[in-house]
Write a protein that holds these residues in place. Structure first.
Motif, short mmCIF file in Angstrom:
data_model
loop_
_atom_site.label_atom_id
_atom_site.label_comp_id
_atom_site.label_asym_id
_atom_site.label_seq_id
_atom_site.Cartn_x
_atom_site.Cartn_y
_atom_site.Cartn_z
N LYS A 71 -3.08 4.37 -6.85
CA LYS A 71 -3.41 5.78 -7.06
C LYS A 71 -2.79 6.19 -8.40
O LYS A 71 -2.59 5.33 -9.26
CB LYS A 71 -2.92 6.61 -5.87
CG LYS A 71 -3.70 6.27 -4.59
CD LYS A 71 -3.25 7.07 -3.40
CE LYS A 71 -4.08 6.70 -2.16
NZ LYS A 71 -3.58 7.36 -0.95
N CYS A 91 1.46 10.71 -2.62
CA CYS A 91 0.17 10.08 -2.91
C CYS A 91 -0.81 11.08 -3.51
O CYS A 91 -0.97 12.17 -2.97
CB CYS A 91 -0.43 9.49 -1.64
SG CYS A 91 0.33 7.95 -1.14
N TYR A 92 -1.45 10.71 -4.60
CA TYR A 92 -2.47 11.52 -5.30
C TYR A 92 -1.89 12.68 -6.10
O TYR A 92 -2.65 13.43 -6.71
CB TYR A 92 -3.53 12.07 -4.33
CG TYR A 92 -4.51 11.06 -3.82
CD1 TYR A 92 -5.05 10.10 -4.65
CD2 TYR A 92 -4.91 11.08 -2.49
CE1 TYR A 92 -5.96 9.18 -4.17
CE2 TYR A 92 -5.82 10.16 -2.00
CZ TYR A 92 -6.34 9.21 -2.84
OH TYR A 92 -7.26 8.30 -2.36
N SER A 131 0.84 -1.20 0.00
CA SER A 131 0.00 0.00 0.00
C SER A 131 0.87 1.24 0.00
O SER A 131 2.10 1.15 0.14
CB SER A 131 -0.88 0.02 1.26
OG SER A 131 -0.06 0.20 2.41
N GLY A 132 0.22 2.39 -0.08
CA GLY A 132 0.96 3.66 0.00
C GLY A 132 1.62 3.81 1.36
O GLY A 132 2.78 4.24 1.45
N THR A 133 0.89 3.45 2.41
CA THR A 133 1.44 3.54 3.76
C THR A 133 2.71 2.69 3.88
O THR A 133 3.69 3.11 4.49
CB THR A 133 0.39 3.05 4.79
OG1 THR A 133 -0.79 3.83 4.62
CG2 THR A 133 0.90 3.18 6.21
N ASP A 170 5.66 12.63 0.66
CA ASP A 170 4.56 11.69 0.46
C ASP A 170 3.79 12.21 -0.74
O ASP A 170 3.09 13.21 -0.67
CB ASP A 170 3.69 11.66 1.73
CG ASP A 170 2.36 10.92 1.51
OD1 ASP A 170 2.07 10.51 0.38
OD2 ASP A 170 1.62 10.76 2.51
N TYR A 213 -0.71 11.92 7.35
CA TYR A 213 -1.86 11.09 7.00
C TYR A 213 -2.15 10.11 8.15
O TYR A 213 -1.22 9.57 8.76
CB TYR A 213 -1.53 10.33 5.71
CG TYR A 213 -2.68 9.61 5.09
CD1 TYR A 213 -3.64 10.30 4.38
CD2 TYR A 213 -2.81 8.22 5.22
CE1 TYR A 213 -4.71 9.63 3.80
CE2 TYR A 213 -3.88 7.55 4.64
CZ TYR A 213 -4.81 8.27 3.94
OH TYR A 213 -5.88 7.60 3.37
N ILE A 233 5.62 4.51 2.07
CA ILE A 233 6.11 5.63 2.88
C ILE A 233 6.89 5.10 4.08
O ILE A 233 7.96 5.60 4.43
CB ILE A 233 4.93 6.51 3.35
CG1 ILE A 233 4.21 7.11 2.14
CG2 ILE A 233 5.40 7.61 4.30
CD1 ILE A 233 2.82 7.63 2.45
C1 LIG Z 1 -3.71 7.36 0.35
C2 LIG Z 1 -2.67 8.11 1.08
C3 LIG Z 1 -1.72 7.48 1.87
C4 LIG Z 1 -1.74 6.00 2.18
O1 LIG Z 1 -1.99 5.17 1.15
P1 LIG Z 1 -2.67 3.74 1.40
O2 LIG Z 1 -2.44 3.07 0.11
O3 LIG Z 1 -4.11 3.99 1.70
O4 LIG Z 1 -1.96 3.09 2.52
C5 LIG Z 1 -0.74 8.24 2.46
N1 LIG Z 1 -0.71 9.57 2.31
C6 LIG Z 1 -1.61 10.22 1.57
C7 LIG Z 1 -1.52 11.70 1.44
C8 LIG Z 1 -2.63 9.52 0.94
O5 LIG Z 1 -3.53 10.17 0.21
#
Ligand SMILES: *Cc1c(COP(=O)(O)O)cnc(C)c1O
Length: 409
Positions: free
Chosen positions: A222, A198-199, A82-84, A196, A108, A87
């Motif tokens: 994502k 993500c997105y 996952s993203g978590t 980070d 987050y 990171i």
């Molecule tokens: C989605 C997200 C995460 C974590 O990603 P997961 O795949 O849900 O674990 C971390 N930081 C930000 C800013 C996110 O949007």
């Protein structure tokens, strides 16, 4: 719903679209040129097996990703869950006892337990002797010099979160991240700047590594997975920092060398290739949502005409009833599991209950149309993703109509 409201939301979307074409063209060309420069071939598409030493497809994908994001090296793996996780690899691999991690703003939700809050379990960063603090910044207009001036002398890493997470705040543009990074480096060039991302990937023409950040991480369900990658994550940036993250994923001494791609790499290559286009569709849909919901009297962040540093659209729905109805509506207008009714649940890693609509081909993918929210004040929903703008538009209009019928508007 009145026709003029819909017409005005459409107009806002196409107005935005006109201005965005230049970014989409630049990112599409950047990705294509990287595929050509890297010499990606049919042979790269295959899966691997066993230890995965010298795997052509996996190594090629990492080199390609590094090229696109201006990184010295990248770790992009199916084994990153996952993203978590991505990171966490960046942080746990690169922070040691006695060193300090400073987050600019609250991280987050899921990062708190990784950091060791509210309780420092042995495997958390704090549990392993890492020090931690938060420096609050004004996300609408961050003062980079003021933030850097507050860094404690034992700071080893500054973490900057590009997207808003589950909080009512502005996301940071790449230029703002660049300014924050430059101020940290001026203060002390040894401090590692981690983003980070993500997105955020492919939303703008430039990426944080181009403006001086050392390390970035994100999720393949994502933006950079292009709505095709069935899972995975990445860490990219300076080679020695990526290597340390890889040793967290596998083992010290082996790092990136191990880890077979058990699934064919085709879908990861293709997802990355089409990611700029998918991101642009998601952005167009988000602009439509912002314009429509504001017309209906709700507060939205960002507004339809404001700059967008990420694909997330916040909509203030004010009550838990509306929040639930909205997420259930988005689910009802999804291609997969449209008959399912999402209910709030205690999702692992989150403090409050979370309700999540994701009628997606990939479970929980938020590059596909998804709406989620923690059940807490101020009851705003986070809407993002969508494979094409008409799906997003249809889901929004259907959801709003249903809410109207239920007397919730
Ligand atoms: C989605 C997200 C995460 C974590 O990603 P997961 O795949 O849900 O674990 C971390 N930081 C930000 C800013 C996110 O949007």
């Amino acid at each position: 719903m009145r026709k003029e409201i819909i017409a005005r939301a459409d107009e806002a979307m196409w107005e935005w679209d006109k201005a965005y074409q230049e970014t989409l063209a630049a990112n599409s060309e950047k990705v294509l040129d990287a595929f050509r420069a890297q010499g990606i071939s049919e042979a790269h598409m295959q899966a691997g097996s066993g230890y995965g030493y010298d795997e052509l497809g996996r190594d090629g994908l990492e080199a390609l990703f590094a090229r696109i994001f201006h990184a010295e090296d990248a770790l992009l793996r199916q084994q990153i869950v996952s993203g978590t996780h991505a990171i966490s690899l960046a942080l746990l691999g690169n922070l040691h006892a006695g060193e300090r991690l400073v987050y600019y703003g609250q991280p987050y939700d899921t990062m708190n337990k990784v950091i060791g809050l509210p309780e420092a379990k042995p495997n958390s960063l704090i549990g392993q002797g890492v020090r931690y603090s938060v420096i609050d910044i004004d996300f609408a207009a961050p003062d980079a010099e003021a933030a850097a001036a507050q860094l404690p002398p034992d700071t080893a890493m500054v973490a900057i979160q590009r997207s808003r997470g589950y909080s009512w705040r502005h996301s940071l543009s790449v230029a703002q991240i660049g300014a924050l990074t430059a101020a940290v480096k001026k203060h002390d060039p040894r401090i590692v700047v981690f983003v980070d991302d993500c997105y955020g990937e492919f939303v703008e023409k430039e990426e944080p590594l181009e403006l001086g950040a050392d390390l970035v991480a994100g999720s393949l369900i994502k933006n950079p997975g292009g709505a095709l990658a069935p899972g995975g994550g990445y860490v990219a940036g300076r080679a020695e920092l990526v290597a340390a993250a890889a040793e967290r994923l596998t083992v010290p001494g082996m790092g990136k060398e191990l880890g077979a791609s058990l699934l064919s790499n085709r879908i990861f290559y293709q997802g990355l290739y089409q990611a700029p286009l998918i991101v642009s569709e998601a952005l167009a849909g988000a602009v439509f949502a912002a314009a429509l919901m504001r017309e209906l009297g709700f507060s939205v962040l960002p507004g339809p005409e404001e700059p967008r540093p990420d694909i997330v659209q916040l909509i203030g729905l004010e009550t838990p009833e509306r929040l639930l109805a909205f997420c259930q509506g988005i689910q009802r207008y999804s291609p997969v599991d449209s008959f399912v009714r999402p209910e709030p649940w205690a999702m692992p890693g989150y403090d409050s209950q979370v309700v999540m609509a994701a009628g997606a081909f990939v479970q929980g993918s938020s590059m596909e149309l998804s709406a989620d929210a923690p059940l807490r004040e101020p009851f705003c929903v986070y809407l993002q993703g969508g494979i094409n703008r008409y799906q997003i538009r249809r889901a929004l209009l259907g959801t709003v109509e249903d809410m109207e019928k239920a007397g919730l508007l």
